[in-house]
Design an enzyme around this catalytic site. Structure first.
Site, PDB file in Angstrom:
ATOM      1  N   CYS A  20      -3.286  -5.637  12.458  1.00 48.05           N
ATOM      2  CA  CYS A  20      -3.977  -6.911  12.666  1.00 48.05           C
ATOM      3  C   CYS A  20      -3.546  -7.471  14.009  1.00 48.05           C
ATOM      4  CB  CYS A  20      -3.649  -7.887  11.541  1.00 48.05           C
ATOM      5  SG  CYS A  20      -4.402  -9.519  11.752  1.00 48.05           S
ATOM      6  N   GLY A  21      -4.482  -7.585  14.937  1.00 43.64           N
ATOM      7  CA  GLY A  21      -4.152  -8.019  16.293  1.00 43.64           C
ATOM      8  C   GLY A  21      -3.670  -9.455  16.369  1.00 43.64           C
ATOM      9  N   ASN A  22      -4.372 -10.380  15.708  1.00 39.21           N
ATOM     10  CA  ASN A  22      -3.911 -11.763  15.694  1.00 39.21           C
ATOM     11  C   ASN A  22      -2.624 -11.885  14.892  1.00 39.21           C
ATOM     12  OD1 ASN A  22      -5.996 -13.050  17.233  1.00 39.21           O
ATOM     13  ND2 ASN A  22      -7.367 -12.780  15.493  1.00 39.21           N
ATOM     14  N   ASN A  58      -7.378   0.560  12.680  1.00 40.56           N
ATOM     15  CA  ASN A  58      -8.233   0.227  11.543  1.00 40.56           C
ATOM     16  C   ASN A  58      -9.683   0.349  12.005  1.00 40.56           C
ATOM     17  OD1 ASN A  58      -8.215  -1.980  13.240  1.00 40.56           O
ATOM     18  ND2 ASN A  58      -7.836  -3.498  11.669  1.00 40.56           N
ATOM     19  N   ASN A  82     -14.404  -2.985   9.274  1.00 35.04           N
ATOM     20  CA  ASN A  82     -14.606  -4.301   9.850  1.00 35.04           C
ATOM     21  C   ASN A  82     -15.948  -4.263  10.579  1.00 35.04           C
ATOM     22  OD1 ASN A  82     -11.735  -5.607   9.529  1.00 35.04           O
ATOM     23  ND2 ASN A  82     -11.381  -3.547  10.322  1.00 35.04           N
ATOM     24  N   GLU A 127     -14.289  -9.335   8.451  1.00 36.64           N
ATOM     25  CA  GLU A 127     -13.135  -8.452   8.309  1.00 36.64           C
ATOM     26  C   GLU A 127     -13.099  -7.770   6.949  1.00 36.64           C
ATOM     27  OE1 GLU A 127      -9.263  -9.118   9.836  1.00 36.64           O
ATOM     28  OE2 GLU A 127      -9.854 -10.988  10.822  1.00 36.64           O
ATOM     29  N   ARG A 128     -12.764  -6.511   6.979  1.00 33.54           N
ATOM     30  CA  ARG A 128     -12.590  -5.733   5.763  1.00 33.54           C
ATOM     31  C   ARG A 128     -11.521  -6.378   4.886  1.00 33.54           C
ATOM     32  NH1 ARG A 128      -9.968   0.252   6.236  1.00 33.54           N
ATOM     33  NH2 ARG A 128      -8.411  -1.063   7.256  1.00 33.54           N
ATOM     34  N   CYS A 146     -10.417 -12.032  15.370  1.00 29.53           N
ATOM     35  CA  CYS A 146      -9.869 -10.739  14.957  1.00 29.53           C
ATOM     36  C   CYS A 146      -9.421 -10.006  16.213  1.00 29.53           C
ATOM     37  CB  CYS A 146     -10.912  -9.925  14.192  1.00 29.53           C
ATOM     38  SG  CYS A 146     -10.358  -8.265  13.728  1.00 29.53           S
ATOM     39  N   GLY A 147      -8.122  -9.785  16.337  1.00 26.10           N
ATOM     40  CA  GLY A 147      -7.601  -9.150  17.549  1.00 26.10           C
ATOM     41  C   GLY A 147      -8.027  -7.711  17.699  1.00 26.10           C
ATOM     42  N   THR A 148      -7.887  -6.914  16.638  1.00 21.99           N
ATOM     43  CA  THR A 148      -8.322  -5.518  16.727  1.00 21.99           C
ATOM     44  C   THR A 148      -9.835  -5.450  16.922  1.00 21.99           C
ATOM     45  OG1 THR A 148      -8.455  -5.355  14.306  1.00 21.99           O
ATOM     46  CG2 THR A 148      -6.414  -4.589  15.353  1.00 21.99           C
TER      47      THR A 148
END
Length: 309
Positions: free
Chosen positions: A75-77, A175, A224, A241-242, A250-252
């Site tokens: 998770c990027g964030n 992800n 996602n 998001e999944r 969402c960072g990623t």
């Protein structure tokens, strides 16, 4: 069960953090759902247990659980908030300026800036290289494009829905992500808008279309889902998001969308990604690594009595 917690967010994508350096906490799916419930619990997009890492070079391990109780690779964030949690509580020295975080997707180097009170204000995360091979994303689709480095990828794969066909470019940042660029709003079904006369990214019924494609058979591990538009001031996007539903950021997803925009020739490799909760700066470098820069903030902390399993 009484838990001490902190609530942090990255551009409105929020998380319940729990110190689990003792490795004594195991939360059930129902307990995670309760903690994340915005009416009965604390309210969050996920829970992050802060645990020791098995890697000597890493300061700690980020155990991230989606709001539906499913385990997530990355998770990027969340990892920027993880950095703030560690720096602000002295697990990482504020003067160090960098450290390595351990995640289920592997170690992630992080550099950071602090404010006058030596609290983390902004962080840059090396998110690693994007995964493009459809088998590894994973997505059940044949490669339809080739990157400049000669890597095959799923480019604008058409997928049917009750609202017509949408084209997705598929990228994994640890992800899976499926990114749909909207170039012509008039071509999108009227049924996805409250007022078909005013179609836009903000007006799109993402709860409906995002949930449909999250569980599409083309994605064996679900996915996602991002819808994006390239504008003069950056790439505007929304994300379903999944395991969470729509989140403010969402960072990623921002990293994957930036990569997809570059792969499809819609933008360069460096862009501002404009999300509902704010803006992330993303650079897909010549070394194939994706760098994500953004803020992180703490909302509040306290204790909570979690219902027994």
């Amino acid at each position: 069960m009484e838990l001490s917690f902190a609530k942090l967010h990255g551009l409105g994508n929020d998380f319940v953090f729990v110190d689990d350096f003792s490795r004594e906490i195991e939360l059930t799916t129902d307990q995670v759902k309760w903690l994340c419930d915005r009416h009965f619990g604390i309210g969050a997009d996920g829970v992050i247990l802060v645990r020791p890492s098995s890697h000597a070079e890493c300061a700690a391990y980020m155990h991230y659980i989606n709001s539906d109780g499913s385990l997530a690779q990355m998770c990027g964030n969340g990892v920027r908030c993880f950095a703030k949690y560690l720096v602000d509580r002295g697990f990482v020295n504020a003067s160090d300026g960098s450290f390595v975080a351990d995640t289920l997707a592997g170690p992630r180097p992080i550099s950071f800036e602090v404010d006058d009170e030596e609290r983390l204000a902004r962080a840059t995360v090396d998110m690693g290289h994007p995964i493009l091979d459809p088998t590894d994303v994973p997505v059940d689709a044949e490669p339809t494009g080739m990157s400049a480095q000669g890597v095959p990828y799923a480019k604008e794969v058409p997928l049917d829905s009750p609202w017509g066909t949408f084209a997705f470019t598929c990228v994994s940042m640890g992800n899976p992500h499926a990114i749909c660029f909207i170039d012509d709003w008039e071509s999108v079904s009227d049924e996805l808008f409250g007022d078909p006369a005013h179609k836009s990214l903000d007006a799109l019924d993402l709860d409906a279309v995002g949930a449909f494609f999250e569980c599409n058979a083309a994605f064996p591990e679900k996915t996602n889902v991002e819808f994006a538009v390239v504008e003069d001031d950056g790439i505007h996007m929304r994300v379903f998001e999944r395991g969470c539903g729509e989140t403010l950021a969402c960072g990623t997803g921002a990293c994957a969308t930036n990569v997809a925009a570059a792969l499809t020739g819609r933008a360069s490799r460096e862009n501002d990604l404009v999300l509902r909760g704010g803006t992330l700066h993303i650079v897909w470098g010549d070394d194939d690594h994706v760098m994500m820069t953004g803020a992180a903030a703490e909302s509040f902390s306290g204790t909570v009595i979690v219902p027994e399993a």
